[in-house]
Design a protein around this motif. Structure first.
Motif, PDB file in Angstrom:
ATOM      1  N   GLU A  66      21.049 -94.318  30.762  1.00 43.02           N
ATOM      2  CA  GLU A  66      22.098 -95.227  30.278  1.00 43.02           C
ATOM      3  C   GLU A  66      22.827 -94.642  29.082  1.00 43.02           C
ATOM      4  O   GLU A  66      24.043 -94.694  28.992  1.00 43.02           O
ATOM      5  CB  GLU A  66      21.484 -96.592  29.918  1.00 43.02           C
ATOM      6  CG  GLU A  66      21.053 -97.406  31.118  1.00 43.02           C
ATOM      7  CD  GLU A  66      20.604 -98.797  30.724  1.00 43.02           C
ATOM      8  OE1 GLU A  66      20.875 -99.222  29.582  1.00 43.02           O
ATOM      9  OE2 GLU A  66      19.976 -99.467  31.564  1.00 43.02           O
ATOM     10  N   GLU A  67      22.076 -94.101  28.111  1.00 46.11           N
ATOM     11  CA  GLU A  67      22.685 -93.395  26.980  1.00 46.11           C
ATOM     12  C   GLU A  67      22.885 -91.959  27.413  1.00 46.11           C
ATOM     13  O   GLU A  67      21.931 -91.293  27.776  1.00 46.11           O
ATOM     14  CB  GLU A  67      21.739 -93.395  25.809  1.00 46.11           C
ATOM     15  CG  GLU A  67      21.922 -94.379  24.657  1.00 46.11           C
ATOM     16  CD  GLU A  67      23.304 -94.751  24.240  1.00 46.11           C
ATOM     17  OE1 GLU A  67      24.020 -93.890  23.709  1.00 46.11           O
ATOM     18  OE2 GLU A  67      23.667 -95.897  24.421  1.00 46.11           O
ATOM     19  N   PRO A  68      24.108 -91.445  27.400  1.00 42.30           N
ATOM     20  CA  PRO A  68      24.304 -90.046  27.797  1.00 42.30           C
ATOM     21  C   PRO A  68      23.402 -89.123  26.981  1.00 42.30           C
ATOM     22  O   PRO A  68      23.429 -89.147  25.751  1.00 42.30           O
ATOM     23  CB  PRO A  68      25.788 -89.792  27.484  1.00 42.30           C
ATOM     24  CG  PRO A  68      26.411 -91.148  27.563  1.00 42.30           C
ATOM     25  CD  PRO A  68      25.373 -92.104  27.051  1.00 42.30           C
ATOM     26  N   PRO A  69      22.560 -88.352  27.642  1.00 44.25           N
ATOM     27  CA  PRO A  69      21.579 -87.541  26.911  1.00 44.25           C
ATOM     28  C   PRO A  69      22.166 -86.212  26.423  1.00 44.25           C
ATOM     29  O   PRO A  69      23.146 -85.699  26.968  1.00 44.25           O
ATOM     30  CB  PRO A  69      20.501 -87.282  27.966  1.00 44.25           C
ATOM     31  CG  PRO A  69      21.251 -87.289  29.264  1.00 44.25           C
ATOM     32  CD  PRO A  69      22.382 -88.268  29.097  1.00 44.25           C
ATOM     33  N   VAL A  70      21.538 -85.686  25.387  1.00 40.73           N
ATOM     34  CA  VAL A  70      21.809 -84.314  24.965  1.00 40.73           C
ATOM     35  C   VAL A  70      21.002 -83.383  25.877  1.00 40.73           C
ATOM     36  O   VAL A  70      19.867 -83.676  26.224  1.00 40.73           O
ATOM     37  CB  VAL A  70      21.409 -84.106  23.493  1.00 40.73           C
ATOM     38  CG1 VAL A  70      21.546 -82.641  23.075  1.00 40.73           C
ATOM     39  CG2 VAL A  70      22.258 -85.002  22.588  1.00 40.73           C
ATOM     40  N   TRP A  71      21.628 -82.295  26.284  1.00 38.91           N
ATOM     41  CA  TRP A  71      20.963 -81.318  27.135  1.00 38.91           C
ATOM     42  C   TRP A  71      20.562 -80.094  26.317  1.00 38.91           C
ATOM     43  O   TRP A  71      21.336 -79.625  25.464  1.00 38.91           O
ATOM     44  CB  TRP A  71      21.886 -80.854  28.265  1.00 38.91           C
ATOM     45  CG  TRP A  71      22.107 -81.850  29.361  1.00 38.91           C
ATOM     46  CD1 TRP A  71      22.263 -83.198  29.246  1.00 38.91           C
ATOM     47  CD2 TRP A  71      22.236 -81.547  30.760  1.00 38.91           C
ATOM     48  NE1 TRP A  71      22.479 -83.763  30.475  1.00 38.91           N
ATOM     49  CE2 TRP A  71      22.467 -82.768  31.426  1.00 38.91           C
ATOM     50  CE3 TRP A  71      22.189 -80.376  31.503  1.00 38.91           C
ATOM     51  CZ2 TRP A  71      22.657 -82.847  32.804  1.00 38.91           C
ATOM     52  CZ3 TRP A  71      22.376 -80.450  32.884  1.00 38.91           C
ATOM     53  CH2 TRP A  71      22.594 -81.678  33.522  1.00 38.91           C
ATOM     54  N   ALA A  72      19.377 -79.581  26.584  1.00 38.01           N
ATOM     55  CA  ALA A  72      18.948 -78.296  26.042  1.00 38.01           C
ATOM     56  C   ALA A  72      18.980 -77.276  27.168  1.00 38.01           C
ATOM     57  O   ALA A  72      18.354 -77.482  28.218  1.00 38.01           O
ATOM     58  CB  ALA A  72      17.542 -78.391  25.455  1.00 38.01           C
ATOM     59  N   LEU A  73      19.719 -76.201  26.965  1.00 37.39           N
ATOM     60  CA  LEU A  73      19.795 -75.116  27.946  1.00 37.39           C
ATOM     61  C   LEU A  73      18.936 -73.966  27.447  1.00 37.39           C
ATOM     62  O   LEU A  73      19.182 -73.425  26.356  1.00 37.39           O
ATOM     63  CB  LEU A  73      21.239 -74.640  28.124  1.00 37.39           C
ATOM     64  CG  LEU A  73      22.109 -75.386  29.144  1.00 37.39           C
ATOM     65  CD1 LEU A  73      22.150 -76.879  28.863  1.00 37.39           C
ATOM     66  CD2 LEU A  73      23.514 -74.810  29.182  1.00 37.39           C
TER      67      LEU A  73
END
Length: 305
Positions: A66-73
């Motif tokens: 629901e909350e746009p997540p932060v992505w770790a690449l």
């Protein structure tokens, strides 16, 4: 006699370039020995479109939260496979980050690298940029880049070279190839190679293999970085001299948080001192995620004092 000496110098220069290729540029395609499922994580095996074709990746977490997540690449070193990222998953997923463990040209299942050689970040950053674009198109609220070894060089090159306007909030680099030209110099000095042959050997490597040394010097380009960076480096790194990390950290104290790990060799910080290294990563992510990260207008944390 003059012709004989010239022939000898030419042969020595050729062998110097051969040593550079063998030690720094050559790579082997190796399948990952384990995947996130083996480490107890649910994941999806996906394909990421990139500049040379499709690149396999592992995706851990819920991109549709629901909350746009932060992505770790996470970008592995060229001497490793994606499996090397598995040890980072507990810290990253514990903060509700969506984690994508990416590949780049020359990896198993990915498009081949030119001449099956490392670009040392000069080419691979475009593949990482494509993965970041994929994250944005999949709903990422911001991106944290995590790179090891040559993967760290690719991350730093992306920060300097990309014009895509990606919402990169921060980077973490461990044992990054901060200046391959200086690395070559040190290896040749250890082998008692005369100074003039170092330059000739590197010049011939440029001619033969296309490696350009100046753009790979991340230390000289320190003023080009614009996001917070956690720089991790072992004091006993026998591949990337720790003095390069010292110099980069000293050049940008406004952006760079530096963990210099006593006793750690190349890529060895997390195994030599896991408590200190994970604490540094935890604290860095704490500060990073304390404020919202918004696509198109990234709100960055206050740099460490």
């Amino acid at each position: 006699m003059v012709l004989l000496a010239a022939h000898g110098l030419g042969a020595a220069t050729w062998f110097a370039s051969e040593a550079i290729e063998a030690d720094l540029l050559a790579r082997e395609v190796v399948e990952p020995a384990a995947d996130p499922g083996d480490a107890g994580f649910e994941f999806a095996a996906i394909e990421v479109p990139g500049p040379l074709g499709d690149y396999p990746a592992w995706l851990i977490g819920d991109p549709a939260a629901e909350e746009p997540p932060v992505w770790a690449l996470v970008v592995h070193d060229g001497a490793e496979t994606r499996s090397a990222a598995l040890g980072l998953l507990p810290v990253l997923t514990g903060r509700n980050l969506v984690v994508m463990v990416v590949t780049y040209r020359g990896d198993a299942g990915a498009p081949p690298a030119s001449g099956n050689r490392h670009g040392l970040g000069a080419d691979e950053w475009e593949d990482v940029e494509a993965a970041a674009r994929f994250a944005v198109e999949s709903g990422s609220a911001g991106i944290v880049l995590v790179g090891r070894g040559t993967g760290g060089s690719a991350v730093l090159s992306l920060l300097r070279e990309s014009e895509a306007g990606l919402p990169v909030a921060a980077a973490v680099v461990d044992s990054a190839y901060l200046d391959p030209g200086a690395m070559v110099d040190r290896q040749m000095e250890a082998g008692s190679v005369p100074g003039f042959l170092k330059g000739w050997g590197k010049a011939l490597a440029t001619f033969r293999f296309g490696v350009e040394w100046a753009p790979l010097d991340q230390v000289s380009a320190a003023d080009e970085f614009g996001v917070p960076i956690l720089l991790i480096h072992g004091e006993d790194d026998d591949r990337v001299p720790v003095r390069l990390a010292d110099a980069l950290a000293a050049a940008r104290p406004d952006l760079i948080e530096y963990l210099r790990v006593p006793g750690a060799g190349h890529l060895g910080a997390f195994t030599t001192d896991p408590v200190a290294t994970e604490a540094a990563l935890d604290g860095f992510l704490d500060r990073l995620l304390a404020e919202p990260v918004v696509i198109g207008e990234v709100e960055r944390p206050t740099p460490p004092e």
